[in-house]
Design a protein around this motif. Structure first.
Motif, PDB file in Angstrom:
ATOM      1  N   VAL A  67     -11.520 -10.678  14.444  1.00 35.60           N
ATOM      2  CA  VAL A  67     -12.080  -9.045  13.970  1.00 35.60           C
ATOM      3  C   VAL A  67     -10.993  -8.336  13.607  1.00 35.60           C
ATOM      4  N   SER A  68      -9.646  -8.634  14.153  1.00 42.43           N
ATOM      5  CA  SER A  68      -8.660  -7.827  13.482  1.00 42.43           C
ATOM      6  C   SER A  68      -8.278  -8.386  12.155  1.00 42.43           C
ATOM      7  N   GLY A  69      -8.613  -9.733  11.814  1.00 45.42           N
ATOM      8  CA  GLY A  69      -8.332 -10.538  10.521  1.00 45.42           C
ATOM      9  C   GLY A  69      -9.317  -9.742   9.616  1.00 45.42           C
ATOM     10  N   VAL A  70     -10.465  -9.682  10.152  1.00 48.64           N
ATOM     11  CA  VAL A  70     -11.625  -8.929   9.415  1.00 48.64           C
ATOM     12  C   VAL A  70     -11.005  -7.631   8.887  1.00 48.64           C
ATOM     13  N   PHE A  71     -10.540  -6.968   9.778  1.00 47.17           N
ATOM     14  CA  PHE A  71     -10.015  -5.397   9.167  1.00 47.17           C
ATOM     15  C   PHE A  71      -8.770  -5.617   8.376  1.00 47.17           C
ATOM     16  N   LEU A  72      -7.844  -6.453   8.372  1.00 46.06           N
ATOM     17  CA  LEU A  72      -7.046  -6.590   7.375  1.00 46.06           C
ATOM     18  C   LEU A  72      -7.499  -6.932   6.230  1.00 46.06           C
ATOM     19  N   GLY A  73      -8.333  -8.088   6.242  1.00 45.81           N
ATOM     20  CA  GLY A  73      -8.893  -8.619   5.023  1.00 45.81           C
ATOM     21  C   GLY A  73      -9.772  -7.601   4.274  1.00 45.81           C
ATOM     22  N   SER A  74     -10.573  -6.812   4.791  1.00 49.45           N
ATOM     23  CA  SER A  74     -11.356  -5.902   3.959  1.00 49.45           C
ATOM     24  C   SER A  74     -10.391  -4.734   3.578  1.00 49.45           C
ATOM     25  N   MET A  75      -9.515  -4.346   4.276  1.00 49.73           N
ATOM     26  CA  MET A  75      -8.612  -3.273   3.711  1.00 49.73           C
ATOM     27  C   MET A  75      -7.907  -3.962   2.348  1.00 49.73           C
ATOM     28  N   HIS A  76      -7.580  -5.430   2.266  1.00 51.17           N
ATOM     29  CA  HIS A  76      -6.848  -5.701   1.153  1.00 51.17           C
ATOM     30  C   HIS A  76      -7.918  -5.849  -0.019  1.00 51.17           C
ATOM     31  N   GLY A  77      -9.244  -6.097   0.483  1.00 54.85           N
ATOM     32  CA  GLY A  77     -10.464  -6.310  -0.487  1.00 54.85           C
ATOM     33  C   GLY A  77     -10.613  -4.787  -0.897  1.00 54.85           C
ATOM     34  N   LEU A  78     -10.690  -4.071  -0.299  1.00 56.38           N
ATOM     35  CA  LEU A  78     -11.215  -2.664  -0.845  1.00 56.38           C
ATOM     36  C   LEU A  78     -10.122  -2.150  -1.545  1.00 56.38           C
ATOM     37  N   ILE A  79      -8.766  -2.141  -1.146  1.00 55.33           N
ATOM     38  CA  ILE A  79      -7.750  -1.539  -1.812  1.00 55.33           C
ATOM     39  C   ILE A  79      -7.651  -2.405  -3.193  1.00 55.33           C
ATOM     40  N   CYS A  80      -7.771  -3.722  -3.411  1.00 58.08           N
ATOM     41  CA  CYS A  80      -7.787  -4.422  -4.758  1.00 58.08           C
ATOM     42  C   CYS A  80      -8.902  -4.250  -5.508  1.00 58.08           C
ATOM     43  N   SER A  81     -10.090  -3.446  -5.137  1.00 60.85           N
ATOM     44  CA  SER A  81     -10.943  -3.206  -5.878  1.00 60.85           C
ATOM     45  C   SER A  81     -10.737  -2.022  -6.680  1.00 60.85           C
ATOM     46  N   LEU A  82      -9.827  -0.788  -6.352  1.00 65.82           N
ATOM     47  CA  LEU A  82      -9.541  -0.218  -6.985  1.00 65.82           C
ATOM     48  C   LEU A  82      -8.970  -0.420  -8.360  1.00 65.82           C
ATOM     49  N   PRO A  83      -9.000   0.569  -9.636  1.00 65.38           N
ATOM     50  CA  PRO A  83      -8.583   0.081 -10.781  1.00 65.38           C
ATOM     51  C   PRO A  83      -7.137  -0.210 -10.847  1.00 65.38           C
ATOM     52  N   ARG A  84      -6.729  -1.167 -11.564  1.00 67.92           N
ATOM     53  CA  ARG A  84      -5.250  -1.390 -11.943  1.00 67.92           C
ATOM     54  C   ARG A  84      -4.461  -1.648 -10.578  1.00 67.92           C
ATOM     55  N   VAL A  85      -5.088  -2.449  -9.361  1.00 71.12           N
ATOM     56  CA  VAL A  85      -4.187  -2.564  -8.420  1.00 71.12           C
ATOM     57  C   VAL A  85      -3.849  -4.150  -8.466  1.00 71.12           C
ATOM     58  N   ASN A  86      -2.780  -4.619  -8.167  1.00 66.17           N
ATOM     59  CA  ASN A  86      -2.154  -5.972  -8.420  1.00 66.17           C
ATOM     60  C   ASN A  86      -2.490  -6.579  -6.804  1.00 66.17           C
ATOM     61  N   ASP A  87      -3.081  -7.577  -6.747  1.00 64.58           N
ATOM     62  CA  ASP A  87      -3.304  -8.207  -5.322  1.00 64.58           C
ATOM     63  C   ASP A  87      -2.304  -8.973  -4.998  1.00 64.58           C
ATOM     64  N   ILE A  88      -1.360  -9.357  -5.609  1.00 64.49           N
ATOM     65  CA  ILE A  88      -0.219 -10.042  -4.998  1.00 64.49           C
ATOM     66  C   ILE A  88       0.809  -8.956  -4.374  1.00 64.49           C
ATOM     67  N   ALA A  89       0.885  -7.680  -4.927  1.00 71.48           N
ATOM     68  CA  ALA A  89       1.671  -6.587  -4.286  1.00 71.48           C
ATOM     69  C   ALA A  89       0.905  -6.056  -3.227  1.00 71.48           C
ATOM     70  N   VAL A  90      -0.296  -5.699  -3.043  1.00 70.89           N
ATOM     71  CA  VAL A  90      -0.828  -5.424  -2.018  1.00 70.89           C
ATOM     72  C   VAL A  90      -0.845  -6.338  -0.805  1.00 70.89           C
ATOM     73  N   GLY A  91      -0.947  -7.744  -1.217  1.00 72.12           N
ATOM     74  CA  GLY A  91      -1.014  -8.963  -0.342  1.00 72.12           C
ATOM     75  C   GLY A  91       0.355  -8.469   0.554  1.00 72.12           C
ATOM     76  N   ILE A  92       1.462  -8.272  -0.260  1.00 75.03           N
ATOM     77  CA  ILE A  92       3.082  -8.232   0.528  1.00 75.03           C
ATOM     78  C   ILE A  92       2.787  -7.093   1.434  1.00 75.03           C
ATOM     79  N   ALA A  93       2.531  -5.858   0.832  1.00 71.63           N
ATOM     80  CA  ALA A  93       2.261  -4.653   1.749  1.00 71.63           C
ATOM     81  C   ALA A  93       1.392  -5.013   2.849  1.00 71.63           C
ATOM     82  N   MET A  94       0.509  -6.023   2.729  1.00 73.16           N
ATOM     83  CA  MET A  94      -0.498  -5.939   3.839  1.00 73.16           C
ATOM     84  C   MET A  94       0.212  -7.010   5.210  1.00 73.16           C
ATOM     85  N   MET A  95       1.057  -7.666   4.531  1.00 75.26           N
ATOM     86  CA  MET A  95       1.816  -8.549   5.219  1.00 75.26           C
ATOM     87  C   MET A  95       2.921  -7.949   6.356  1.00 75.26           C
TER      88      MET A  95
END
Lengths: 370, 306
Positions: free
Chosen positions: B74-102
């Motif tokens: 469940v904690s993984g779902v929380f972090l995962g959906s956070m990554h998914g939602l942030i990356c769905s915003l316009p002009r967001v780079n998924d790699i950069a968000v991933g490093i931030a989520m790490m």
């Protein structure tokens, strides 16, 4: 109707005052006091790692109770430029005037360079590395010779093993670690001439998965007592218990982790040194450059015996502790290393600086430092 | 080298493969799902560490390690959906968000994990499958945690579903061509958010294995970068769930070489042997990246292949 609203200007003023009071923690008041000591302590791992850092942190808590001493701590500081930055920010931002750097790799070049750069700040480092001829006078070393307690571990392990093979999970091949390995061997051999020590180096101070792999590999190789020198011995002791082999601890008490197989463990008593520092600081006196000790001056101890210790082992280990308190030597020469060269030509005192530079494994230890 | 020594090393490598591979397997499978949908989540190291902490804490408080595994997911779902939602915003780079989520995941885990370093939590019981053997080392190597089999099962299901199910087709289509997905009436962002969340769940479960099975305790150095390595294994496994299993097993076996060689007395050069998994990965990556088929297998919407 009365106006309870707050004008923007009042709010800003109040906010600024609040910020100032938190950002400058009573700095002006502090510098007015003469006996004021701000102590910055740097740890390489978490404060509660069941090991090296916890042993320091527990002792550091004693200093927090001393009047006019304030303790600032930072944990998880790697042995890189990061520690220089941490120490400098403690000096410049927090006004620290005594730095306790508690990890081996902090000393050279970081502590030495900063001691030269800040001659008014005192630096003390927890390994016997300070050299009176070459190093700055505001730096220094303090150290407990834990190998004496490991010698006692070795005595107890030597009489608790049935396969005569003691396994040792070691982090890095530095003199302190090598001395502990060699002392376990000499302790075991003093009561059981057949005993050997098998060592596995993991290469890192904290690498839980590899430590568990090493403990399993030693158990597979037939070792029935495991001990270790890594920052957090929890994994090694728990793996030993799960494999049904006995264990000796390191740094702090791990007895609760192994109710069936724990024999005894080597523990630091940093509080002896820190209390001495605290007393000197409270009296406004200078700290000594070099402090070292072992059993004879109450700077190390052994964990109370667990269920893994046989009655003979307890008796022999108690006798060994008494002998060490009477400063009987561990390194009785001549001794050969495991390549056949004579590395210890004569009998050395337990605190002899010759032994501090140890770079060999004695005959009876299987393993290699490179 | 005598037969006894060779046998000891092989048994150690087998045991190491089984013991060490499980977290790699779960993270790699989670990342495969996410990347198949067209996103890269480099933050799974954070999921792994947070999952390990949450699993240990829940197991400690409830006394039930399986509840800990679920909570880690469940904690993984929380972090995962956070990554998914942030990356769905316009002009967001998924790699950069991933490093931030790490950083976020490990930071949260360290912050809340302080009180759990000391206590001992109940661990997952292993299945003793080696009872038929007289060899103590082999018996130990075959004490296999149920999560290992769960991981293989998940891989088989994913492999089957990607090829044969409607859901699998939708994920693959979204990952290969967003316009095609839109033309079919699929909402690519919804698919990606769901894939990242489920991928996060798997990575969290991998973390639970670390703290509740092997090495089996919580502390801050527990993962030491395993989550990042697992993300690299996905490229090596070329987005195939079954190859993820092979990659994880190989990586685990290579990790056991260093300690095993030292235990049989081959102790010169242990720094080199300890680096074996990384050297192995490097060589296999070079070898597999050279084939032209590997380029075809990469999902077309990944930001590194676009």
């Amino acid at each position: 109707m009365a106006n309870y609203g707050v004008s923007r200007r009042t709010l800003l003023k109040a906010g600024a005052a609040g910020l100032a009071s938190t950002a400058l923690p009573l700095g002006a008041m502090r510098s007015a006091q003469a006996a004021d000591v701000i102590l910055g302590a740097v740890y390489v791992g978490p404060r509660d790692d069941f090991g090296w850092n916890q042993a320091h942190a527990v002792a550091m808590d004693i200093l927090k109770g001393v009047p006019n001493v304030e303790v600032i701590e930072e944990e998880n500081v790697p042995e890189t430029d990061a520690v220089a930055k941490s120490m400098e920010s403690m000096i410049n931002l927090d006004g620290a005037n005594l730095i306790l750097a508690t990890s081996f790799g902090y000393y050279n070049p970081f502590v030495v360079d900063l001691a030269k750069k800040y001659p008014d700040v005192q630096f003390r480092h927890a390994a016997p590395l300070w050299n009176a001829d070459t190093d700055p006078k505001n730096a220094g070393s303090y150290f407990c010779y834990l190998n004496q307690a490991h010698y006692v571990d070795g005595v107890a392990a030597g009489l608790s093993t049935t396969t005569n093979k003691i396994g040792f999970v070691a982090a890095k091949p530095i003199p302190t670690v090598l001395s502990n390995i060699n002392s376990v061997l000499l302790g075991a051999r003093s009561v059981n001439p057949e005993a050997t020590v098998q060592v596995i180096f993991t290469g890192e101070w904290s690498m839980p998965v590899r430590e568990a792999e090493a403990a399993n590999a030693l158990a597979d190789a037939g070792c029935d007592v495991l001990t270790c020198h890594v920052d957090g011995p929890k994994v090694v002791i728990e793996t030993a218990e799960a494999r049904g082999v006995k264990s000796c601890g390191h740094n702090a008490s791990q007895a609760p982790l192994a109710p069936k197989g724990f024999i005894t463990g080597a523990e630091y008593k940093w509080e002896t040194i820190y209390t001495m520092y605290a007393d000197l600081l409270a009296a406004g006196e200078e700290l000594p450059n070099f402090v070292a000790g072992g059993y004879h001056n109450d700077m190390v101890r052994n964990t109370p015996y667990g269920a893994g210790a046989t009655p003979e082992a307890i008796k022999a280990a108690d006798a060994a502790i008494e002998a060490l308190k009477a400063e009987e030597p561990i390194y009785v020469g001549p001794l050969k290393d495991n390549k056949g060269n004579v590395v210890i030509d004569k009998t050395y005192d337990n605190y002899d600086p010759t032994l501090d530079g140890m770079n060999y494994l004695l005959e009876g230890v299987s393993g290699s430092i490179t | 080298m005598s037969d006894g020594i060779l046998a000891t090393i092989l048994i150690s490598m087998l045991g190491g493969a089984i013991r060490v591979s499980t977290p790699f397997m779960f993270v790699a499978l989670g990342e495969t799902l996410t990347e198949k949908s067209g996103r890269i989540n480099l933050g799974l190291e954070g999921n792994l560490v947070l999952g390990a902490m949450v699993a240990y804490a829940v197991s400690y408080h409830t006394g039930n390690p399986w509840l800990g595994v679920l909570a880690a997911g469940v904690s993984g779902v929380f972090l995962g959906s956070m990554h998914g939602l942030i990356c769905s915003l316009p002009r967001v780079n998924d790699i950069a968000v991933g490093i931030a989520m790490m950083s976020f995941g490990t930071g949260v885990a360290f912050f809340f994990g302080k009180p759990y370093i000391q206590p001992s939590a109940p661990r997952l019981e292993a299945l003793p499958l080696g009872g038929w053997s007289d060899n103590a080392g082999l018996r130990q190597a075959l004490d296999i945690n149920p999560l290992f089999f769960v991981g293989i099962l998940v891989a088989l299901v994913m492999w089957w579903a990607f090829a044969n199910s409607r859901w699998g087709l939708i994920v693959r289509m979204t990952g290969d061509s967003e316009p095609a997905a839109r033309a079919m009436g699929v909402q690519p962002y919804q698919v990606r958010i769901a894939s990242t969340a489920i991928g996060g769940f798997l990575a969290g479960v991998g973390g639970a294995f670390l703290s509740l099975s092997y090495p089996g305790s919580w502390n801050e150095g527990l993962s030491s970068g395993q989550g990042l390595m697992a993300v690299a294994l996905v490229i090596f496994a070329r987005w195939n769930p079954l190859r993820c299993i092979v990659a994880a097993l190989l990586f685990g076996a290579a990790g056991a070489i260093g300690p095993a060689l030292q235990s049989v007395g081959i102790s010169q050069g242990y720094y080199f042997f300890n680096a074996a998994p990384y050297i192995l990965t490097l060589f296999i990556m070079i070898a597999s990246a050279r084939s032209s088929s590997s380029a075809r297998e990469a999902p077309g919407e990944l930001s590194i292949t676009k």
